[in-house]
Design an enzyme around this catalytic site. Structure first.
Site, PDB file in Angstrom:
ATOM      1  N   SER A  92       0.812  -1.207   0.000  1.00  0.00           N
ATOM      2  CA  SER A  92       0.000   0.000   0.000  1.00  0.00           C
ATOM      3  C   SER A  92       0.850   1.264   0.000  1.00  0.00           C
ATOM      4  O   SER A  92       0.324   2.353  -0.190  1.00  0.00           O
ATOM      5  CB  SER A  92      -0.964   0.000   1.187  1.00  0.00           C
ATOM      6  OG  SER A  92      -0.324  -0.445   2.352  1.00  0.00           O
ATOM      7  N   HIS A 125      -3.493  -3.299  -5.666  1.00  0.00           N
ATOM      8  CA  HIS A 125      -3.744  -2.807  -4.308  1.00  0.00           C
ATOM      9  C   HIS A 125      -5.214  -3.026  -3.960  1.00  0.00           C
ATOM     10  O   HIS A 125      -6.083  -2.238  -4.349  1.00  0.00           O
ATOM     11  CB  HIS A 125      -3.358  -1.316  -4.244  1.00  0.00           C
ATOM     12  CG  HIS A 125      -3.500  -0.717  -2.892  1.00  0.00           C
ATOM     13  ND1 HIS A 125      -3.766   0.608  -2.699  1.00  0.00           N
ATOM     14  CD2 HIS A 125      -3.424  -1.264  -1.653  1.00  0.00           C
ATOM     15  CE1 HIS A 125      -3.847   0.856  -1.399  1.00  0.00           C
ATOM     16  NE2 HIS A 125      -3.643  -0.254  -0.755  1.00  0.00           N
ATOM     17  N   GLU A 151      -6.871  -0.794  -6.916  1.00  0.00           N
ATOM     18  CA  GLU A 151      -5.940   0.134  -7.571  1.00  0.00           C
ATOM     19  C   GLU A 151      -4.886  -0.716  -8.258  1.00  0.00           C
ATOM     20  O   GLU A 151      -4.222  -1.537  -7.603  1.00  0.00           O
ATOM     21  CB  GLU A 151      -5.254   1.037  -6.534  1.00  0.00           C
ATOM     22  CG  GLU A 151      -6.017   2.296  -6.197  1.00  0.00           C
ATOM     23  CD  GLU A 151      -5.206   3.247  -5.301  1.00  0.00           C
ATOM     24  OE1 GLU A 151      -5.509   4.435  -5.302  1.00  0.00           O
ATOM     25  OE2 GLU A 151      -4.287   2.800  -4.590  1.00  0.00           O
ATOM     26  N   ASN A 155      -4.703   6.518  -1.010  1.00  0.00           N
ATOM     27  CA  ASN A 155      -4.103   6.804   0.296  1.00  0.00           C
ATOM     28  C   ASN A 155      -3.319   8.115   0.296  1.00  0.00           C
ATOM     29  O   ASN A 155      -3.236   8.791   1.314  1.00  0.00           O
ATOM     30  CB  ASN A 155      -3.194   5.654   0.734  1.00  0.00           C
ATOM     31  CG  ASN A 155      -4.014   4.459   1.194  1.00  0.00           C
ATOM     32  OD1 ASN A 155      -5.210   4.584   1.436  1.00  0.00           O
ATOM     33  ND2 ASN A 155      -3.394   3.300   1.282  1.00  0.00           N
TER      34      ASN A 155
END
Ligand code: 3HC
Ligand code: NAI
Length: 709
Positions: free
Chosen positions: A416, A437, A449, A487
């Protein structure tokens, strides 16, 4: 007759075939051509009945959604709507019209089907009124005809919930008159011949299932309550319920008038525009400009997953659910047993909730083969690595995978935060390395992702994008930057949430401002759910990269030092009772007050509007940088990431769409205010400044070629 609709004859039965690929939407010209064909049927004495069928893979998937934007932007001169009149014409045809359904009869397609005197369907067909998912309601008498065929309760459920039903259920409900195994057209023609010459029942004249006001009142009340709870903030479900209620209360024509008014109100709402943006966005993200549709797809018939922790276990389930066998590798027996027990527990929960049957689960479990070695990895087509987050370990695993996997295998990492390029450098085949991801819980969250490294091959990208769809995920291609897209944006969003608490807002007020806006959860409660320790560990690793003098949130590190990791430890920003219900904790308020006082942060009353703007515009500003730097292909890609991975309300279209609706000039002004008050963390993204000055939008922004990544 136009190319869109063909009329042919099978002895005494006319066959009207709709041909508007790919989904036979009722685009301009289609309803007119159907009306013309019906006129022909009416006039032609040699015809005794008619069948309406879809050419290609489906019946009719609805009105043409592309036309809605033209209507709301004034490009269409809006005369009287055409489709309802065409449906009346079909219903008034003196010869029976049989609708033959395969694929999907959705929206306007369902409404078309209900205007026929009879419906036959392939067993695999699906029927539904999904309009609420686009923020509208059925607009061609669907809310009026469906309760007449299926009863008020089912009509409310279908029109307000938007989920389709199977042909079998439609048969049981009386919406469909016969299921046709085998050749649908032949079955429909045979059915038409059986009913030819008999009086043709008009749906709009049926009243037997409409019920009495006393019978309907509790059904409608329960539906409204459910809509307010499960479709929080959405106007269309309530409008759909009102329209179905009218069907039971008013004559057909008056019910249709009310439906039309409600439909138009919804169509012109920001909610509908946002949801239509989302509909096309979900399809747009699958398109990668430099990876054309023809790019060869590599077979993925067997996979390996490395690590059976939180993510690895969930990822194994995702593959097993899609029918792909998985080799699941752990380092020792204890970890493997733990991982498998979690998978079993997870599946057992799904069986208990009625999501899966026990047989389904047993079959899935058989597809997950646990192992402690890499034996068997030579056979797999793809590996997803989900070991602890640490570069040295990831590199070690990838070097091993490079040794054992066949040359054509795709090597994917679920990291991540770490660089895909650096991970790829541990192999001799960086072109085969990609990031996948998944979001936690991997078997539930729709977002995937897909992280493109510098060397990732186009075939590998195309395969991962297609695989996402097969796994029931929305795959969005992103570039390789720290935190990728989701993120990276979440970081300033949560930072602002924490700053606001330090400046005097309560934890609950911050979360409430965001949930009132429509977020599934507030930013602080989300931290508690994900585990505050995750960020704490990452911060410790990256502390040396922090710029001195830049304000950092104060509280989370202290909460973690106190062992308050969030829900998993029973306390974080909130305290949690035995049912994991969040309870405000005065101890946290006190802790933050003290930390703020020590840091010299003044306390003040903060209005909800400021909380919202600070958090959401932090997302938007970072999103603008990401867009300009090319780590997301389009603004809509960022929107789709936020809707599917972060609980952003779909009816606001995603953060970038939301900023467009507010107006970028206004967003920029507000960001500049925050910059004056809080300093350079709020420096506006250059792209935002440029677009705001041009009076332009994020939507439709295409980066100049030759940008950074
Ligand atoms: N109008 C315009 N385009 C449509 C469309 C529609 N109703 N439905 C699908 N498309 C387009 C998609 O955008 C896509 O285009 P692209 O290839 O350029 O990206 C193409 O058709 C194929 O669609 P999918 O990729 O979604 O294909 P799938 O096979 O995965 O799914 C489907 C097919 C289940 C029919 C799905 O497309 C779907 O759910 N469509 C929308 C159905 C819907 O919402 N209908 C209601 C419309 S509103 C209405 O009818 C109002 C009425 O009450 C008056
Ligand atoms: P976890 O700690 O739950 O599981 C990691 C597992 O990997 C452990 O069971 C460990 O025994 C195993 N492992 C370690 N070395 C191994 C090796 N050489 N071979 C096989 N197994 C090995 O960690 P989690 O949360 O599942 O995270 C895994 C990856 O997913 C990390 O890269 C993380 O950043 C990423 N991620 C985590 C998310 C989350 O919410 N937990 C969300 C998205 C990504």
């Amino acid at each position: 007759m136009s190319d869109l609709v063909q009329l042919s004859q099978d002895n005494d039965v006319a066959v009207i075939t709709i041909n508007n690929p790919p989904v036979n939407a009722l685009s301009p010209g289609v309803p007119e051509a159907i009306a013309e064909a019906i006129e022909h049927v009416q006039q032609d004495a040699s015809v005794r009945a008619a069948v309406v069928i879809g050419g290609g893979r489906t019946f009719v998937a609805g009105a043409d959604i592309k036309e809605f934007g033209k209507i709301t932007s004034g490009q269409h001169t809006r005369g009287a709507p055409l489709l309802p009149a065409v449906l009346l014409k079909i219903e008034d045809c003196s010869k029976p019209v049989v609708m033959a359904i395969h694929g999907t009869a959705f929206g306007g397609g369902m409404e078309l089907a209900m205007s026929g005197h009879y419906r036959v369907a392939a067993p695999s067909a699906q029927l539904g009124q999904p309009e609420v998912k686009l923020g509208i309601i059925p607009g061609a008498a669907g809310t009026q005809r469906l309760p007449r065929l299926a009863g008020v309760a089912k009509a409310v459920e279908m029109c307000a919930g938007g989920n389709p039903i199977s042909a079998k259920e439609a048969r049981e409900l009386g919406i469909v008159d016969r299921l046709v195994e085998g050749d649908l057209r032949a079955g429909a023609v045979a059915f038409a011949r059986e009913v030819a010459g008999k009086p043709a029942p008009k749906t709009r004249e049926r009243t037997g299932k409409l019920g009495t006001p006393e019978q309907n009142a509790p059904i409608l009340a329960a539906a409204r309550e459910q809509a307010r709870k499960k479709q929080r903030g959405l106007m269309a479900p309530l409008a759909a319920i009102e329209a179905v209620e009218a069907a039971a209360r008013l004559p057909f024509e008056l019910g249709c008038e009310l439906e039309r008014r409600l439909f138009t109100g919804c169509l012109f709402s920001d909610q509908s525009k946002a949801l239509i943006h989302v509909f096309f966005g979900e399809r747009e993200v699958a398109k990668v400009p430099d990876v054309p549709k023809e790019t060869p797809i590599l077979p993925v018939n067997q996979v390996g997953v490395v690590g059976a922790g939180t993510m690895g276990g969930g990822i194994a389930m995702v593959f097993a659910n899609a029918g792909i066998p998985v080799l699941l590798r752990e380092v020792d027996q204890a970890a493997l047993d733990r991982g498998l027990a979690n998978i079993q527990k997870n599946y057992a929960g799904s069986v208990k909730r009625g999501r899966f049957t026990q047989e389904f689960v047993d079959e899935r479990l058989k597809r997950i083969q646990p192992t402690l070695s890499f034996a068997g990895f030579a056979e797999v087509d793809m590996v997803v690595e989900a070991v602890f987050e640490g570069m040295a370990l990831k590199k070690e695993v990838f070097a091993e995978l490079d040794r054992v996997c066949k040359p054509s295998a795709i090597l994917a990492s679920n990291t991540s935060t770490l660089s895909i390029d650096e991970i790829a450098s541990a192999t001799k085949r960086p072109q085969s390395v990609i990031g996948t991801h998944f979001f936690s819980p991997a078997n539930v969250m729709r977002l995937l992702e897909i992280v493109r490294g510098k060397a990732t091959g186009k075939e590998v990208i195309a395969t991962a994008m297609q695989l996402a769809k097969k796994l029931g995920k929305v795959g969005v291609l992103v570039g390789n930057c720290r935190g990728f897209v989701g993120n990276r944006m979440f970081h300033p969003y949560r930072r602002e949430a924490q700053f606001l608490v330090e400046e005097g807002a309560s934890v609950e007020a911050v979360d409430a401002a965001l949930t009132d806006f429509g977020m599934a959860m507030g930013p602080l409660a989300t931290g508690d759910l994900a585990g505050l320790d995750v960020g704490w560990r990452i911060r410790k690793e990256y502390r040396h990269l922090e710029k001195p003098g830049v304000r950092q949130p104060l509280a989370e590190d202290r909460l973690c030092e106190m062992g308050r990791f969030g829900q998993k430890t029973g306390a974080g920003w909130y305290k949690y009772d035995e049912n994991r219900r969040a309870v405000p904790d005065p101890e946290v308020a006190e802790l933050v007050r003290k930390a703020a006082a020590a840091a010299g942060i003044a306390q003040r009353q903060i209005p909800a509007e400021e909380i919202l703007d600070r958090c959401i515009y932090a997302l938007v500003n970072e999103g603008a940088r990401i867009l300009e730097e090319g780590y997301a292909l389009r603004a809509v890609d960022i929107d789709i990431i936020y809707l599917n991975g972060y609980g952003f309300p779909a009816y606001r279209g995603g953060p970038m769409w939301y900023a467009d609706t507010v107006g970028l000039k206004q967003v920029l002004e507000r960001i500049r205010e925050f910059q004056q008050q809080h300093g350079e963390l709020w420096a506006p993204a250059p792209l935002l400044v440029r677009l705001a000055e041009q009076g332009a939008h994020f939507d439709g922004f295409i980066r100049e070629p030759g940008g950074k990544p």
